[in-house]
Design a protein around this motif. Structure first.
Motif, PDB file in Angstrom:
ATOM      1  N   MET A  92       0.852  -1.172   0.000  1.00 54.99           N
ATOM      2  CA  MET A  92       0.000   0.000   0.000  1.00 54.99           C
ATOM      3  C   MET A  92       0.901   1.240   0.000  1.00 54.99           C
ATOM      4  N   THR A  93       0.640   2.135  -0.922  1.00 51.19           N
ATOM      5  CA  THR A  93       1.430   3.361  -1.031  1.00 51.19           C
ATOM      6  C   THR A  93       0.876   4.431  -0.096  1.00 51.19           C
ATOM      7  N   PRO A  94       1.647   5.484   0.162  1.00 47.70           N
ATOM      8  CA  PRO A  94       1.097   6.590   0.962  1.00 47.70           C
ATOM      9  C   PRO A  94      -0.190   7.142   0.340  1.00 47.70           C
ATOM     10  N   ARG A  95      -0.210   7.229  -0.983  1.00 41.44           N
ATOM     11  CA  ARG A  95      -1.397   7.758  -1.663  1.00 41.44           C
ATOM     12  C   ARG A  95      -2.620   6.863  -1.448  1.00 41.44           C
ATOM     13  N   SER A  96      -2.446   5.561  -1.617  1.00 44.78           N
ATOM     14  CA  SER A  96      -3.601   4.661  -1.482  1.00 44.78           C
ATOM     15  C   SER A  96      -4.078   4.588  -0.031  1.00 44.78           C
ATOM     16  N   LEU A  97      -3.163   4.597   0.925  1.00 45.55           N
ATOM     17  CA  LEU A  97      -3.559   4.596   2.337  1.00 45.55           C
ATOM     18  C   LEU A  97      -4.318   5.866   2.679  1.00 45.55           C
ATOM     19  N   PHE A  98      -3.806   7.007   2.232  1.00 41.48           N
ATOM     20  CA  PHE A  98      -4.463   8.276   2.543  1.00 41.48           C
ATOM     21  C   PHE A  98      -5.829   8.359   1.873  1.00 41.48           C
ATOM     22  N   ARG A  99      -5.919   7.896   0.646  1.00 41.98           N
ATOM     23  CA  ARG A  99      -7.212   7.903  -0.065  1.00 41.98           C
ATOM     24  C   ARG A  99      -8.231   7.027   0.674  1.00 41.98           C
ATOM     25  N   THR A 100      -7.806   5.858   1.113  1.00 40.70           N
ATOM     26  CA  THR A 100      -8.699   4.960   1.852  1.00 40.70           C
ATOM     27  C   THR A 100      -9.198   5.617   3.138  1.00 40.70           C
ATOM     28  N   ALA A 101      -8.286   6.256   3.862  1.00 44.94           N
ATOM     29  CA  ALA A 101      -8.675   6.924   5.111  1.00 44.94           C
ATOM     30  C   ALA A 101      -9.628   8.086   4.840  1.00 44.94           C
ATOM     31  N   ALA A 102      -9.367   8.854   3.777  1.00 47.93           N
ATOM     32  CA  ALA A 102     -10.225   9.993   3.442  1.00 47.93           C
ATOM     33  C   ALA A 102     -11.635   9.532   3.080  1.00 47.93           C
ATOM     34  N   VAL A 103     -11.734   8.477   2.301  1.00 46.54           N
ATOM     35  CA  VAL A 103     -13.052   7.954   1.913  1.00 46.54           C
ATOM     36  C   VAL A 103     -13.767   7.359   3.124  1.00 46.54           C
ATOM     37  N   ALA A 104     -13.042   6.644   3.974  1.00 45.96           N
ATOM     38  CA  ALA A 104     -13.657   6.079   5.182  1.00 45.96           C
ATOM     39  C   ALA A 104     -14.217   7.191   6.065  1.00 45.96           C
ATOM     40  N   GLU A 105     -13.493   8.279   6.183  1.00 43.44           N
ATOM     41  CA  GLU A 105     -13.965   9.416   6.983  1.00 43.44           C
ATOM     42  C   GLU A 105     -15.236  10.003   6.373  1.00 43.44           C
ATOM     43  N   LEU A 106     -15.279  10.109   5.055  1.00 40.33           N
ATOM     44  CA  LEU A 106     -16.474  10.599   4.363  1.00 40.33           C
ATOM     45  C   LEU A 106     -17.673   9.676   4.624  1.00 40.33           C
ATOM     46  N   VAL A 107     -17.455   8.381   4.510  1.00 36.24           N
ATOM     47  CA  VAL A 107     -18.542   7.412   4.727  1.00 36.24           C
ATOM     48  C   VAL A 107     -19.073   7.503   6.153  1.00 36.24           C
ATOM     49  N   THR A 108     -18.175   7.642   7.119  1.00 34.76           N
ATOM     50  CA  THR A 108     -18.638   7.684   8.506  1.00 34.76           C
ATOM     51  C   THR A 108     -19.323   8.999   8.842  1.00 34.76           C
ATOM     52  N   TRP A 109     -18.976  10.081   8.143  1.00 32.36           N
ATOM     53  CA  TRP A 109     -19.760  11.312   8.298  1.00 32.36           C
ATOM     54  C   TRP A 109     -21.201  11.049   7.859  1.00 32.36           C
ATOM     55  N   THR A 110     -21.354  10.304   6.770  1.00 31.69           N
ATOM     56  CA  THR A 110     -22.702   9.985   6.283  1.00 31.69           C
ATOM     57  C   THR A 110     -23.473   9.176   7.324  1.00 31.69           C
ATOM     58  N   PRO A 123     -17.605  18.192   7.611  1.00 32.23           N
ATOM     59  CA  PRO A 123     -18.200  17.049   6.902  1.00 32.23           C
ATOM     60  C   PRO A 123     -17.818  17.016   5.422  1.00 32.23           C
ATOM     61  N   TYR A 124     -17.382  15.852   4.986  1.00 30.22           N
ATOM     62  CA  TYR A 124     -17.073  15.556   3.586  1.00 30.22           C
ATOM     63  C   TYR A 124     -15.850  16.301   3.036  1.00 30.22           C
ATOM     64  N   ALA A 125     -15.032  16.899   3.868  1.00 30.89           N
ATOM     65  CA  ALA A 125     -13.886  17.682   3.381  1.00 30.89           C
ATOM     66  C   ALA A 125     -12.634  16.836   3.170  1.00 30.89           C
ATOM     67  N   THR A 126     -12.578  15.619   3.691  1.00 34.71           N
ATOM     68  CA  THR A 126     -11.351  14.836   3.568  1.00 34.71           C
ATOM     69  C   THR A 126     -11.056  14.426   2.123  1.00 34.71           C
ATOM     70  N   VAL A 127     -12.080  14.094   1.363  1.00 35.09           N
ATOM     71  CA  VAL A 127     -11.842  13.683  -0.023  1.00 35.09           C
ATOM     72  C   VAL A 127     -11.403  14.869  -0.884  1.00 35.09           C
ATOM     73  N   PRO A 128     -12.059  16.032  -0.804  1.00 32.99           N
ATOM     74  CA  PRO A 128     -11.515  17.175  -1.560  1.00 32.99           C
ATOM     75  C   PRO A 128     -10.082  17.541  -1.137  1.00 32.99           C
ATOM     76  N   PHE A 129      -9.766  17.399   0.152  1.00 27.72           N
ATOM     77  CA  PHE A 129      -8.400  17.653   0.596  1.00 27.72           C
ATOM     78  C   PHE A 129      -7.452  16.639  -0.030  1.00 27.72           C
ATOM     79  N   GLU A 130      -7.847  15.375  -0.045  1.00 28.53           N
ATOM     80  CA  GLU A 130      -7.004  14.327  -0.651  1.00 28.53           C
ATOM     81  C   GLU A 130      -6.785  14.608  -2.133  1.00 28.53           C
ATOM     82  N   VAL A 131      -7.835  15.000  -2.825  1.00 28.95           N
ATOM     83  CA  VAL A 131      -7.711  15.311  -4.255  1.00 28.95           C
ATOM     84  C   VAL A 131      -6.749  16.486  -4.450  1.00 28.95           C
ATOM     85  N   ALA A 132      -6.864  17.500  -3.617  1.00 26.82           N
ATOM     86  CA  ALA A 132      -6.017  18.691  -3.741  1.00 26.82           C
ATOM     87  C   ALA A 132      -4.543  18.353  -3.511  1.00 26.82           C
TER      88      ALA A 132
END
Length: 151
Positions: free
Chosen positions: A1-19, A80-89
């Motif tokens: 798992m790369t830093p990018r894939s780990l961070f993306r997974t964490a960002a999406v998980a955070e988004l899902v749990t906000w939901t 809420p939902y800011a982790t994925v836009p931060f990851e994309v940025a």
């Protein structure tokens, strides 16, 4: 798992749990369905929130982010939902590129040595991380919810 894939997974998980948390709040306050949705969604979200903070810190050390970028990464979990836009940025800026650093160089410090331990022993580090997050999570449960309960 790369830093990018780990961070993306964490960002999406955070988004899902906000939901989950927001859905629990809609059930409780909008449909008067009791607080079970907030208890479940809030608990899952709280655990993943803490895990996201840990992952963000590890990735920031590996990628040598500035202190400002690290704090912004932490802050993205509060909105809420800011982790994925931060990851994309940060991905667009190339701040997630490259592999895990495994050995010191001329710029390595104390945090880097901790990073090298984590990278060389990912299973042990993940176990320690899960236990640490669980301990903090448990302590926060003892302290109580962030806001007083309204009936």
């Amino acid at each position: 798992m790369t830093p990018r894939s780990l961070f993306r997974t964490a960002a999406v998980a955070e988004l899902v749990t906000w939901t989950l948390l927001i859905a629990g709040m809609v059930l409780k306050y909008g449909l008067d369905a009791g607080d079970w949705g907030v208890r479940i969604g809030g608990s899952v979200h709280g655990f993943v929130f803490l895990a996201y903070l840990v992952v963000t810190t590890v990735v920031a050390v590996n990628q040598r982010w500035s202190a400002g970028a690290l704090v912004l990464g932490w802050a993205s979990a509060v909105v809420p939902y800011a982790t994925v836009p931060f990851e994309v940025a940060v991905a667009r800026r190339g701040m997630l590129e490259g592999p895990w650093r495994r050995s010191p160089d001329g710029r390595s410090g104390v945090w880097d040595r901790l990073l090298f331990f984590v990278v060389r022993r990912p299973a042990v580090a993940a176990g320690i991380g899960v236990v640490a997050v669980a301990l903090v999570f448990s302590a926060l449960l003892v302290v109580g919810p962030p806001v007083p309960s309204r009936g």
